[in-house]
Design a protein around this motif. Structure first.
Motif, short mmCIF file in Angstrom:
data_model
loop_
_atom_site.label_atom_id
_atom_site.label_comp_id
_atom_site.label_asym_id
_atom_site.label_seq_id
_atom_site.Cartn_x
_atom_site.Cartn_y
_atom_site.Cartn_z
N ARG A 186 45.19 31.61 -15.47
CA ARG A 186 43.99 32.13 -16.11
C ARG A 186 43.95 33.65 -15.99
O ARG A 186 44.57 34.22 -15.09
CB ARG A 186 42.74 31.53 -15.44
N HIS A 187 43.21 34.27 -16.87
CA HIS A 187 42.97 35.71 -16.75
C HIS A 187 42.42 36.00 -15.35
O HIS A 187 42.76 37.01 -14.73
CB HIS A 187 41.99 36.16 -17.84
N TYR A 188 41.60 35.10 -14.85
CA TYR A 188 41.03 35.20 -13.51
C TYR A 188 42.12 35.35 -12.45
O TYR A 188 41.95 36.11 -11.47
CB TYR A 188 40.21 33.94 -13.24
N ASP A 189 43.23 34.67 -12.62
CA ASP A 189 44.31 34.72 -11.63
C ASP A 189 45.04 36.07 -11.65
O ASP A 189 45.75 36.39 -10.69
CB ASP A 189 45.32 33.59 -11.90
N THR A 191 43.26 39.17 -12.64
CA THR A 191 42.34 40.27 -12.31
C THR A 191 41.10 39.86 -11.52
O THR A 191 40.36 40.72 -11.05
CB THR A 191 41.84 40.94 -13.61
N GLY A 192 40.84 38.54 -11.42
CA GLY A 192 39.60 38.10 -10.78
C GLY A 192 38.42 38.02 -11.74
O GLY A 192 37.31 37.66 -11.34
N LYS A 193 38.65 38.33 -13.00
CA LYS A 193 37.59 38.27 -14.01
C LYS A 193 37.21 36.81 -14.29
O LYS A 193 38.06 35.92 -14.26
CB LYS A 193 38.08 38.94 -15.30
N ASN A 194 35.95 36.57 -14.59
CA ASN A 194 35.47 35.21 -14.87
C ASN A 194 35.90 34.79 -16.28
O ASN A 194 35.10 34.63 -17.19
CB ASN A 194 33.95 35.14 -14.73
N LYS A 197 35.84 31.33 -18.62
CA LYS A 197 34.67 30.96 -17.82
C LYS A 197 34.68 29.48 -17.39
O LYS A 197 34.50 29.16 -16.22
CB LYS A 197 33.40 31.27 -18.61
N VAL A 200 37.38 28.67 -14.86
CA VAL A 200 37.20 29.36 -13.57
C VAL A 200 36.11 28.66 -12.77
O VAL A 200 36.26 28.40 -11.57
CB VAL A 200 36.84 30.84 -13.78
N GLU A 201 35.00 28.33 -13.43
CA GLU A 201 33.86 27.74 -12.74
C GLU A 201 34.05 26.25 -12.45
O GLU A 201 33.36 25.69 -11.59
CB GLU A 201 32.59 27.98 -13.56
N GLU A 203 37.10 24.30 -11.33
CA GLU A 203 38.50 24.31 -10.89
C GLU A 203 39.19 22.99 -11.19
O GLU A 203 40.38 22.96 -11.57
CB GLU A 203 38.56 24.60 -9.39
#
Length: 223
Positions: A186-189, A191-194, A197, A200-201, A203
């Motif tokens: 994920r983009h989250y992985d 940069t940590g960005k949600n 969404k 990320v929320e 899992e």
């Protein structure tokens, strides 16, 4: 006589050391060759085979014009991950988002794009070739393929049609670049960005996505 023996002995040592250096250099060369064979040379490469072709979903190719803001024309390196995003633009279609990226050529409002966008009805639009950088995943743009996922509301949850197309697209890209579902991130992985969404929320939903990609890989061309 003793002097002659010393000369011979010195010459033998030199020959011996030269041989050692030769074999060390030869061993290093072999290690380098093996490393390049296993890891590749870092350059873009993709697999072409009937299996890859059979897994490919229907894709509408609508490439952006080359421009500094959404398709810089920079060649990617070896692809190491597939990065999932969401548009954060509820109700928009895949083509809506593609056209937004195209409009940046003239507006210069920001720098953003994606290799693919998966729409609410399951349509897949390709905006940037996989061998070129798309502005989506920050410092991973150079060695990843990005997929934007459309959604109907603020939850970011994909429709079933979007989800099914996302799974099939990821499976095809995994085969194309010799990746595993674990290399779908994920983009989250990055940069940590949600983002995305929903994945990320929830899992567990992201774990299921990777499991479904694995199942699609096992099915092959049986979509």
């Amino acid at each position: 006589m003793a002097s002659k023996r010393k000369v011979v002995s010195k010459r033998q040592r030199q020959i011996f050391l030269a041989r050692i250096c030769f074999f060390v250099l030869l061993a290093l060369l072999l290690v380098l060759v093996l490393f390049r064979c296993v890891k590749g040379d870092g350059k873009y490469q993709e697999i072409e085979s009937p299996e890859v072709d059979a897994t490919k979903p229907e894709i509408e190719v609508a490439l952006l014009d080359v421009n500094p803001y959404s398709r810089p024309g920079i060649e990617t390196n070896k692809i190491r991950n597939i990065v999932i995003h969401y548009t954060a633009n509820p109700g928009s279609s895949a083509m809506d988002n593609r056209n937004y990226f195209q409009g940046l050529k003239d507006s210069g409002a920001t720098s953003v794009s994606s290799n693919f966008v998966v729409g609410i009805e399951g349509e897949i639009v390709q905006c940037v070739p996989t061998w070129e950088v798309a502005y989506a995943s920050n410092d991973r743009n150079i060695d990843s393929v990005s997929i934007e996922m459309c959604h109907q509301d603020e939850s970011g949850k994909p429709t079933q049609a979007t989800y099914d197309s996302l799974v099939q697209l990821c499976a095809w890209l995994c085969l194309k670049f010799e990746l595993t579902p674990e290399e779908v991130i994920r983009h989250y992985d990055v940069t940590g960005k949600n983002c995305p969404k929903y994945f990320v929320e929830d899992e567990a939903a992201f774990v299921r996505l990777k499991e479904d990609i694995q199942a699609a890989l096992k099915r092959g061309g049986d979509k």
